[in-house]
Motif scaffolding. Structure first.
Motif, PDB file in Angstrom:
ATOM      1  N   TYR A 129      29.081 -23.102   3.527  1.00  0.00           N
ATOM      2  CA  TYR A 129      29.972 -23.936   3.960  1.00  0.00           C
ATOM      3  C   TYR A 129      29.747 -23.934   6.024  1.00  0.00           C
ATOM      4  O   TYR A 129      31.145 -24.980   6.278  1.00  0.00           O
ATOM      5  CB  TYR A 129      31.493 -23.348   3.755  1.00  0.00           C
ATOM      6  CG  TYR A 129      31.673 -23.611   1.821  1.00  0.00           C
ATOM      7  CD1 TYR A 129      32.271 -24.978   1.300  1.00  0.00           C
ATOM      8  CD2 TYR A 129      31.623 -22.712   0.785  1.00  0.00           C
ATOM      9  CE1 TYR A 129      32.062 -24.883   0.084  1.00  0.00           C
ATOM     10  CE2 TYR A 129      32.108 -22.394  -0.495  1.00  0.00           C
ATOM     11  CZ  TYR A 129      32.409 -24.197  -0.461  1.00  0.00           C
ATOM     12  OH  TYR A 129      32.356 -24.113  -1.982  1.00  0.00           O
ATOM     13  N   GLY A 130      30.136 -22.738   6.207  1.00  0.00           N
ATOM     14  CA  GLY A 130      29.883 -22.797   7.628  1.00  0.00           C
ATOM     15  C   GLY A 130      30.972 -22.019   7.777  1.00  0.00           C
ATOM     16  O   GLY A 130      31.762 -21.759   7.006  1.00  0.00           O
ATOM     17  N   ASN A 131      31.771 -21.503   9.090  1.00  0.00           N
ATOM     18  CA  ASN A 131      33.333 -20.598   9.390  1.00  0.00           C
ATOM     19  C   ASN A 131      34.591 -21.558   9.043  1.00  0.00           C
ATOM     20  O   ASN A 131      35.080 -20.788   9.170  1.00  0.00           O
ATOM     21  CB  ASN A 131      32.430 -20.219  11.066  1.00  0.00           C
ATOM     22  CG  ASN A 131      32.150 -19.171  11.011  1.00  0.00           C
ATOM     23  OD1 ASN A 131      31.805 -18.503   9.770  1.00  0.00           O
ATOM     24  ND2 ASN A 131      30.865 -19.257  11.949  1.00  0.00           N
ATOM     25  N   ASP A 132      34.499 -22.799   9.367  1.00  0.00           N
ATOM     26  CA  ASP A 132      35.315 -23.503   9.669  1.00  0.00           C
ATOM     27  C   ASP A 132      35.779 -23.960   8.922  1.00  0.00           C
ATOM     28  O   ASP A 132      36.884 -25.181   8.590  1.00  0.00           O
ATOM     29  CB  ASP A 132      35.227 -24.750  10.973  1.00  0.00           C
ATOM     30  CG  ASP A 132      34.809 -24.091  12.250  1.00  0.00           C
ATOM     31  OD1 ASP A 132      35.865 -23.162  12.500  1.00  0.00           O
ATOM     32  OD2 ASP A 132      34.291 -24.685  13.479  1.00  0.00           O
ATOM     33  N   ILE A 133      35.670 -23.625   7.215  1.00  0.00           N
ATOM     34  CA  ILE A 133      36.042 -24.354   5.880  1.00  0.00           C
ATOM     35  C   ILE A 133      37.173 -23.679   5.690  1.00  0.00           C
ATOM     36  O   ILE A 133      37.651 -22.563   5.830  1.00  0.00           O
ATOM     37  CB  ILE A 133      35.179 -24.654   5.773  1.00  0.00           C
ATOM     38  CG1 ILE A 133      35.240 -25.096   3.861  1.00  0.00           C
ATOM     39  CG2 ILE A 133      34.637 -22.534   4.730  1.00  0.00           C
ATOM     40  CD1 ILE A 133      35.010 -26.316   4.695  1.00  0.00           C
ATOM     41  N   LYS A 134      38.128 -24.306   4.635  1.00  0.00           N
ATOM     42  CA  LYS A 134      39.287 -23.955   4.196  1.00  0.00           C
ATOM     43  C   LYS A 134      38.834 -24.449   2.696  1.00  0.00           C
ATOM     44  O   LYS A 134      38.860 -25.402   2.466  1.00  0.00           O
ATOM     45  CB  LYS A 134      40.041 -25.284   4.591  1.00  0.00           C
ATOM     46  CG  LYS A 134      41.038 -24.184   6.348  1.00  0.00           C
ATOM     47  CD  LYS A 134      41.615 -22.972   6.219  1.00  0.00           C
ATOM     48  CE  LYS A 134      41.962 -22.606   8.116  1.00  0.00           C
ATOM     49  NZ  LYS A 134      41.195 -20.472   8.439  1.00  0.00           N
ATOM     50  N   LEU A 135      38.701 -23.833   1.842  1.00  0.00           N
ATOM     51  CA  LEU A 135      38.721 -23.673   0.496  1.00  0.00           C
ATOM     52  C   LEU A 135      39.799 -22.688  -0.961  1.00  0.00           C
ATOM     53  O   LEU A 135      40.760 -21.866  -0.230  1.00  0.00           O
ATOM     54  CB  LEU A 135      37.505 -22.342   0.139  1.00  0.00           C
ATOM     55  CG  LEU A 135      36.643 -22.786   1.335  1.00  0.00           C
ATOM     56  CD1 LEU A 135      34.769 -21.676   1.131  1.00  0.00           C
ATOM     57  CD2 LEU A 135      35.663 -24.224   0.314  1.00  0.00           C
ATOM     58  N   GLY A 136      39.439 -23.543  -1.083  1.00  0.00           N
ATOM     59  CA  GLY A 136      40.073 -22.575  -2.850  1.00  0.00           C
ATOM     60  C   GLY A 136      39.737 -21.682  -3.304  1.00  0.00           C
ATOM     61  O   GLY A 136      38.222 -21.715  -4.062  1.00  0.00           O
ATOM     62  N   TYR A 137      40.241 -20.826  -4.117  1.00  0.00           N
ATOM     63  CA  TYR A 137      38.987 -20.281  -4.918  1.00  0.00           C
ATOM     64  C   TYR A 137      39.642 -19.586  -6.333  1.00  0.00           C
ATOM     65  O   TYR A 137      40.870 -19.586  -6.645  1.00  0.00           O
ATOM     66  CB  TYR A 137      39.130 -18.510  -3.925  1.00  0.00           C
ATOM     67  CG  TYR A 137      38.694 -17.401  -4.715  1.00  0.00           C
ATOM     68  CD1 TYR A 137      37.233 -17.518  -5.936  1.00  0.00           C
ATOM     69  CD2 TYR A 137      39.388 -16.071  -4.791  1.00  0.00           C
ATOM     70  CE1 TYR A 137      36.806 -16.172  -6.145  1.00  0.00           C
ATOM     71  CE2 TYR A 137      38.913 -14.827  -6.352  1.00  0.00           C
ATOM     72  CZ  TYR A 137      36.738 -15.424  -6.571  1.00  0.00           C
ATOM     73  OH  TYR A 137      37.069 -14.014  -7.371  1.00  0.00           O
ATOM     74  N   ILE A 138      38.944 -19.441  -7.669  1.00  0.00           N
ATOM     75  CA  ILE A 138      39.537 -19.554  -8.253  1.00  0.00           C
ATOM     76  C   ILE A 138      38.555 -18.333  -9.467  1.00  0.00           C
ATOM     77  O   ILE A 138      37.007 -18.645  -8.944  1.00  0.00           O
ATOM     78  CB  ILE A 138      38.641 -21.077  -9.538  1.00  0.00           C
ATOM     79  CG1 ILE A 138      39.762 -22.514  -8.816  1.00  0.00           C
ATOM     80  CG2 ILE A 138      38.717 -20.931 -10.999  1.00  0.00           C
ATOM     81  CD1 ILE A 138      39.136 -23.946  -9.839  1.00  0.00           C
ATOM     82  N   SER A 139      38.761 -18.104  -9.668  1.00  0.00           N
ATOM     83  CA  SER A 139      38.371 -16.431 -10.361  1.00  0.00           C
ATOM     84  C   SER A 139      38.641 -16.838 -11.539  1.00  0.00           C
ATOM     85  O   SER A 139      39.781 -16.392 -12.825  1.00  0.00           O
ATOM     86  CB  SER A 139      39.070 -15.276  -9.697  1.00  0.00           C
ATOM     87  OG  SER A 139      38.888 -14.057 -10.871  1.00  0.00           O
ATOM     88  N   ASN A 140      37.467 -16.944 -11.848  1.00  0.00           N
ATOM     89  CA  ASN A 140      36.987 -17.322 -13.686  1.00  0.00           C
ATOM     90  C   ASN A 140      37.050 -15.637 -14.910  1.00  0.00           C
ATOM     91  O   ASN A 140      36.228 -14.896 -15.135  1.00  0.00           O
ATOM     92  CB  ASN A 140      35.971 -18.092 -14.149  1.00  0.00           C
ATOM     93  CG  ASN A 140      35.976 -18.285 -15.323  1.00  0.00           C
ATOM     94  OD1 ASN A 140      36.995 -17.797 -15.969  1.00  0.00           O
ATOM     95  ND2 ASN A 140      35.575 -19.339 -16.078  1.00  0.00           N
ATOM     96  N   ARG A 141      37.850 -15.104 -15.095  1.00  0.00           N
ATOM     97  CA  ARG A 141      37.930 -13.484 -15.223  1.00  0.00           C
ATOM     98  C   ARG A 141      37.691 -13.758 -17.258  1.00  0.00           C
ATOM     99  O   ARG A 141      38.749 -13.184 -18.099  1.00  0.00           O
ATOM    100  CB  ARG A 141      39.218 -13.497 -15.009  1.00  0.00           C
ATOM    101  CG  ARG A 141      39.626 -13.198 -13.631  1.00  0.00           C
ATOM    102  CD  ARG A 141      39.508 -12.001 -13.490  1.00  0.00           C
ATOM    103  NE  ARG A 141      39.901 -11.196 -12.189  1.00  0.00           N
ATOM    104  CZ  ARG A 141      40.367 -11.044 -11.139  1.00  0.00           C
ATOM    105  NH1 ARG A 141      41.502 -10.300 -11.425  1.00  0.00           N
ATOM    106  NH2 ARG A 141      39.949 -11.290  -9.832  1.00  0.00           N
ATOM    107  N   ILE A 142      36.322 -14.142 -17.111  1.00  0.00           N
ATOM    108  CA  ILE A 142      35.683 -14.124 -18.291  1.00  0.00           C
ATOM    109  C   ILE A 142      35.833 -12.909 -18.971  1.00  0.00           C
ATOM    110  O   ILE A 142      35.702 -12.619 -20.313  1.00  0.00           O
ATOM    111  CB  ILE A 142      34.303 -15.267 -18.499  1.00  0.00           C
ATOM    112  CG1 ILE A 142      34.453 -16.416 -18.461  1.00  0.00           C
ATOM    113  CG2 ILE A 142      33.570 -14.434 -19.352  1.00  0.00           C
ATOM    114  CD1 ILE A 142      33.585 -17.466 -17.758  1.00  0.00           C
TER     115      ILE A 142
END
Length: 139
Positions: free
Chosen positions: A59-72
């Motif tokens: 993505y590069g350093n300047d990205i802002k992301l959401g994170y989904i932890s799918n705890r299967i």
């Protein structure tokens, strides 16, 4: 009902890059990424750094992301890792943890206490993706 990202409708709906490690899989989508860690793994700082380096490479350093932890699966993580990730990388604006049982719900609640960023507990992939896609910080 446990739902793997690859067997969901979203796998074809969202363009993604799959990262496979010995300890789990990660799917990199436009505004968010999803983790599905293997049973019994201890997701320690070394593994987190390895994943984050690949994410930043993509993505590069300047990205802002959401994170989904799918705890299967059941695995462990030091709840204070959230703070370390924020300090070192500062690219995750909010996270959601999909829980499939009471044990995972309690762990997610504990992790929520240690994070300065928003962590939502979701009951399934639909709820998690809807929530992440509607975060104003990502648009």
């Amino acid at each position: 009902i446990v739902m793997y990202f690859e067997s969901s409708k979203y796998f074809k709906e969202f363009e993604n890059k799959k990262l496979e490690f010995s300890f789990g899989k990660f799917y990199l989508c436009d505004h968010f990424f999803i983790s599905e860690l293997n049973e019994g793994v201890h997701f320690d700082w070394g593994k987190i750094r390895l994943v984050m380096s690949k994410i930043i490479e993509f993505y590069g350093n300047d990205i802002k992301l959401g994170y989904i932890s799918n705890r299967i699966h059941s695995y462990s993580i030091d709840p204070q890792s959230w703070e370390k990730v924020d300090k070192k990388y500062n690219i995750i604006v909010a996270s959601t943890i999909i829980y499939y049982n009471n044990f995972t719900y309690k762990n997610a609640s504990l992790e929520k206490l240690f994070s300065k960023k928003s962590i939502k507990r979701s009951i399934n992939l639909d709820e998690a993706i809807y929530w992440i896609n509607n975060l104003k910080e990502l648009h």
